[in-house]
Write an enzyme that holds these catalytic residues in place. Structure first.
Site, PDB file in Angstrom:
ATOM      1  N   GLY A  77       7.574  13.440  -2.205  1.00  0.00           N
ATOM      2  CA  GLY A  77       6.523  12.700  -2.907  1.00  0.00           C
ATOM      3  C   GLY A  77       5.861  13.425  -4.060  1.00  0.00           C
ATOM      4  N   PHE A 118      -1.920   0.588   1.495  1.00  0.00           N
ATOM      5  CA  PHE A 118      -0.651   1.295   1.411  1.00  0.00           C
ATOM      6  C   PHE A 118      -0.137   1.190  -0.019  1.00  0.00           C
ATOM      7  CE2 PHE A 118       3.918   1.875   1.755  1.00  0.00           C
ATOM      8  CZ  PHE A 118       3.940   3.054   2.470  1.00  0.00           C
ATOM      9  N   VAL A 119       0.068   2.354  -0.642  1.00  0.00           N
ATOM     10  CA  VAL A 119       0.451   2.360  -2.055  1.00  0.00           C
ATOM     11  C   VAL A 119       1.831   2.986  -2.264  1.00  0.00           C
ATOM     12  CG1 VAL A 119      -1.923   2.370  -2.918  1.00  0.00           C
ATOM     13  CG2 VAL A 119      -0.792   4.546  -2.421  1.00  0.00           C
ATOM     14  N   ASP A 121       6.552   6.508  -1.618  1.00  0.00           N
ATOM     15  CA  ASP A 121       7.627   5.581  -1.274  1.00  0.00           C
ATOM     16  C   ASP A 121       7.254   4.585  -0.194  1.00  0.00           C
ATOM     17  OD1 ASP A 121       7.596   7.725   0.781  1.00  0.00           O
ATOM     18  OD2 ASP A 121       9.319   6.622   1.578  1.00  0.00           O
ATOM     19  N   LYS A 146      -7.060   9.313   0.372  1.00  0.00           N
ATOM     20  CA  LYS A 146      -7.398   8.090   1.115  1.00  0.00           C
ATOM     21  C   LYS A 146      -8.262   8.506   2.305  1.00  0.00           C
ATOM     22  CE  LYS A 146      -3.610   5.707   2.336  1.00  0.00           C
ATOM     23  NZ  LYS A 146      -2.590   4.718   2.726  1.00  0.00           N
ATOM     24  N   ARG A 199       9.621   5.284  -5.518  1.00  0.00           N
ATOM     25  CA  ARG A 199       9.071   6.562  -5.983  1.00  0.00           C
ATOM     26  C   ARG A 199       9.089   6.664  -7.507  1.00  0.00           C
ATOM     27  NH1 ARG A 199       8.576  10.054  -1.491  1.00  0.00           N
ATOM     28  NH2 ARG A 199      10.209   9.886   0.077  1.00  0.00           N
ATOM     29  N   ASP A 221      -3.798  11.345   3.614  1.00  0.00           N
ATOM     30  CA  ASP A 221      -4.163  10.153   4.377  1.00  0.00           C
ATOM     31  C   ASP A 221      -4.845  10.585   5.682  1.00  0.00           C
ATOM     32  OD1 ASP A 221      -4.283   7.610   5.483  1.00  0.00           O
ATOM     33  OD2 ASP A 221      -2.144   7.486   5.918  1.00  0.00           O
TER      34      ASP A 221
END
Ligand code: IMP
Ligand code: MG
Length: 179
Positions: free
Chosen positions: A43, A151-152, A158, A130, A164, A102
């Protein structure tokens, strides 16, 4: 790809401004320190590559791959190391580069691990935070932007390994992950 996006949360222009601001700040804070930037794969890739170009002091780049998600949209909480660093962190000033914080469990685990391996200092820079998702206490040192509990995808993030390469951060249409 673009038609699966319901809403753009962070535009390309905003991401550019974020990396410039964080890059400038890191250049000041790490002046004279030769930091080791550790990107968390996969990521971190777009953010890390943009960010390091905005940091104008000598730095090293390394990567680690850890997994906490298993293909879905909720974090499982456990962290596996799938690919480790190629260098020692002993006495190094480490800057971990992440796409999103997260639950906080990935970063709190990795931070503890690298401190245990002898890192002199560890700071975390994340494109997105987040805070609503936290299950362990964790506050990133450098934050691009704080986002709501959604959820992004995009810019490294991804859903089942896709999206991505979107140049912005967006919210997926619910029917994409419920079908
Ligand atoms: P944490 O350990 O729950 O903080 O997990 C961080 C990792 O979960 C990130 O590196 C992402 O891979 C993944 N993640 C958390 N939220 C999202 C999201 O909204 N979209 C995509 N991946 C996410
Ligand atoms: Mg990740």
């Amino acid at each position: 790809m673009h038609q699966d996006i319901q809403e753009i949360l962070v535009s390309e222009k905003e991401i550019k401004e974020i990396t410039q601001r964080l890059g400038r700040q890191l250049s000041v804070d790490y002046e004279g320190k030769r930091p080791l930037f550790v990107g968390l794969l996969n990521g971190c890739i777009p953010f890390m590559s943009e960010l390091v170009l905005k940091v104008d002091i000598p730095l090293e780049i390394q990567f680690m791959a850890v997994s906490s998600y298993h293909g879905g949209i909720k974090s499982s909480g456990d962290v596996n190391i799938k690919y480790d660093l190629n260098t020692s962190v002993q006495d190094r000033d480490v800057v971990i580069v992440e796409d999103i914080v997260d639950t906080g469990s990935t970063l709190s685990t990795i931070t503890k691990l690298l401190l245990h391996r002898g890192a002199k200092s560890i700071k975390v820079v994340t494109l997105l935070d987040k805070p609503s998702g936290r299950v362990v206490d964790f506050i990133p040192d450098y934050i691009g932007v704080t986002i709501p509990p959604k959820f992004v995808v995009g810019y490294g993030l991804d859903y089942n390994e896709f999206y991505r390469n979107l140049p912005y951060i967006g919210v997926l249409k619910p029917d994409v992950y419920t079908k």
